[in-house]
Motif scaffolding. Sequence first.
Motif, mmCIF file in Angstrom:
data_model
loop_
_atom_site.group_PDB
_atom_site.id
_atom_site.type_symbol
_atom_site.label_atom_id
_atom_site.label_comp_id
_atom_site.label_asym_id
_atom_site.label_seq_id
_atom_site.Cartn_x
_atom_site.Cartn_y
_atom_site.Cartn_z
ATOM 1 N N LYS A 1 9.092 -16.469 -22.800
ATOM 2 C CA LYS A 1 9.557 -15.824 -24.026
ATOM 3 C C LYS A 1 10.882 -15.107 -23.780
ATOM 4 C CE LYS A 1 5.037 -15.055 -26.227
ATOM 5 N NZ LYS A 1 4.120 -14.031 -26.795
ATOM 6 N N ASP A 2 11.077 -14.683 -22.531
ATOM 7 C CA ASP A 2 12.276 -13.925 -22.164
ATOM 8 C C ASP A 2 12.953 -14.631 -20.987
ATOM 9 O OD1 ASP A 2 14.225 -12.132 -21.433
ATOM 10 O OD2 ASP A 2 12.873 -10.425 -21.145
ATOM 11 N N ASP A 3 13.983 -15.431 -21.277
ATOM 12 C CA ASP A 3 14.679 -16.169 -20.221
ATOM 13 C C ASP A 3 15.244 -15.235 -19.158
ATOM 14 O OD1 ASP A 3 14.203 -18.688 -21.260
ATOM 15 O OD2 ASP A 3 15.995 -18.651 -22.526
ATOM 16 N N ALA A 4 15.724 -14.088 -19.584
ATOM 17 C CA ALA A 4 16.344 -13.155 -18.642
ATOM 18 C C ALA A 4 15.332 -12.673 -17.603
ATOM 19 C CB ALA A 4 16.943 -11.967 -19.395
ATOM 20 N N TYR A 5 14.078 -12.502 -18.026
ATOM 21 C CA TYR A 5 13.064 -12.045 -17.076
ATOM 22 C C TYR A 5 12.874 -13.077 -15.969
ATOM 23 C CZ TYR A 5 8.646 -10.730 -14.976
ATOM 24 O OH TYR A 5 7.674 -10.400 -14.057
#
Length: 524
Positions: free
Chosen positions: A507-511
């Motif tokens: 859901k969060d590419d940055a994570y």
Amino acid sequence: MRRSLALPFPALLLLALAGCGDLDTFVPDIPGFSGPAGVVEGTLTYTGPPPCTEKGHIVGAAIVLAFDKRLLPPPSGLGTGAASLDAIPGDVLFASIRDKLVFDKDGALRCPDPSAPNITASGTWTIAPLSGGTYQFRGFYDRDGDFNPAFSISNLPTAGDVGGGAIDNAAEVLMGAAPAYTEVNIGEPDGKGNLVIPPVGVHVLGVGVTLGQVLPLERPVFYPSAVNDSVAGNTDPHKVVVPSDFEFATFPPNDASFIRITFSAGVDPTEIDAAAVTPFFLPVKDPAATLYMAVEDVNGDGLLNNEDHVVESANVPQLYPTSVFSKINAPRLANDKRIETQARPRVIMQGLTLLKNLLLTATKLPPAMPDPMNPPFQSMESEVTVAVRPAAICIDPVDTSKNGVFVLSRKTAADGTAIIADEEALKQSLAARFGRPFDIVYGCLPEGQYSMNLVYPTGQAWSVPNEAGICALAEPQTSDGKTCKAVTNSRPRLVSQDAMLIVGAPKDDAYCKANPTPSACTGL
């Protein structure tokens, strides 16, 4: 009695056995195999119910399987199959008592009365080729003749088969104890912790296999019938997608914190009639399929008490059937329509097996001391609930010098509560189970396709997707998806047996960029 896709047992013998080119140099004469190898010979003793007969023959065969200790079958390990096998046809094993068996004059199937006294018979077996390593030898007598190692739906024992192996505590096993399998070394130490085959090969004699435990359960045939998910929004139980950066809202979790899949016994009701007959012969009709549930002896102390709980909570017992999601060799499935577990690295996610929900499951935790008036929970159920844990184990099953990796998608829940309270205790537990040190990594789960599996304490298991739901290349699927049609014949396609779990995009590419999937989970 069921019939299946089973090969004639002479054909199995050709697959499993190999002659040695020289009596003193053990180089198996097998196409595609060269060089010295290990050859193991032994005896097999059967003590159990008399076999069935049909068409002038004794039904079934004794199957002996060699397992590399590093690749033991579930629930003991992460292996996907035996290193090699041998089969002793019933006509051979019971030749000395053939005159005591009953044969129908018209060749019809005749099975002994359930109250018939046990009989004893013995035979010899040979397994080759084996590479260097430490092996366990397990086996069973296939009383109904439905074993076929080529298909996942017919490659394990079923109810009524007689199990056993090369066991150090055979008498105790018959009284209910867990088996302690004999370990047989094949090869010479290479100074690096490995066993290697010398130039003249290895010939081991005198390994005794005993078969005497009648298996009371059918395999845990199931299909995913529903998914309950307020986390990722899944609605299709045949294609459940877990975000690789899964995050608990709070911890400890409640039921709604998990993606929960209902595994129902058998096949979809519309498929029961087709599944019960040729070519599947699944145990789903008369009687209806059920799933066995019981408390697992987590610490292996031989007792069922309040110590046998799940990692997440001391109040929730760990239950059978063990639920496992195992990463699939996706290119092989896409290109060849072959269902194979990814061999190296092995990547698995263990589910949390529940009786309906967490609250009801918690009531089944055994007391600290045995209570004769309140025996440990066990039951036959029409369904089990499996909660998907956001964690995976990545391990090289062959190279034991490499640490295993336990990857958890998040170190804390969204509310800041730590997921793992005691990292060292978890590492020790994993090391004890898998025989190597473990590292804990917080990062995104390994993306890909995963099979859904249920495993009994007997080692009997069931997986989806399987051949009943997947059409092979030689039998293309019809446009309506209900039939696999080959050139000369066709068969039903059991759609309920075509399902998988998918670890998908975060859901969060940055994570995931900051906390990537560890390399031990993606390649060697």
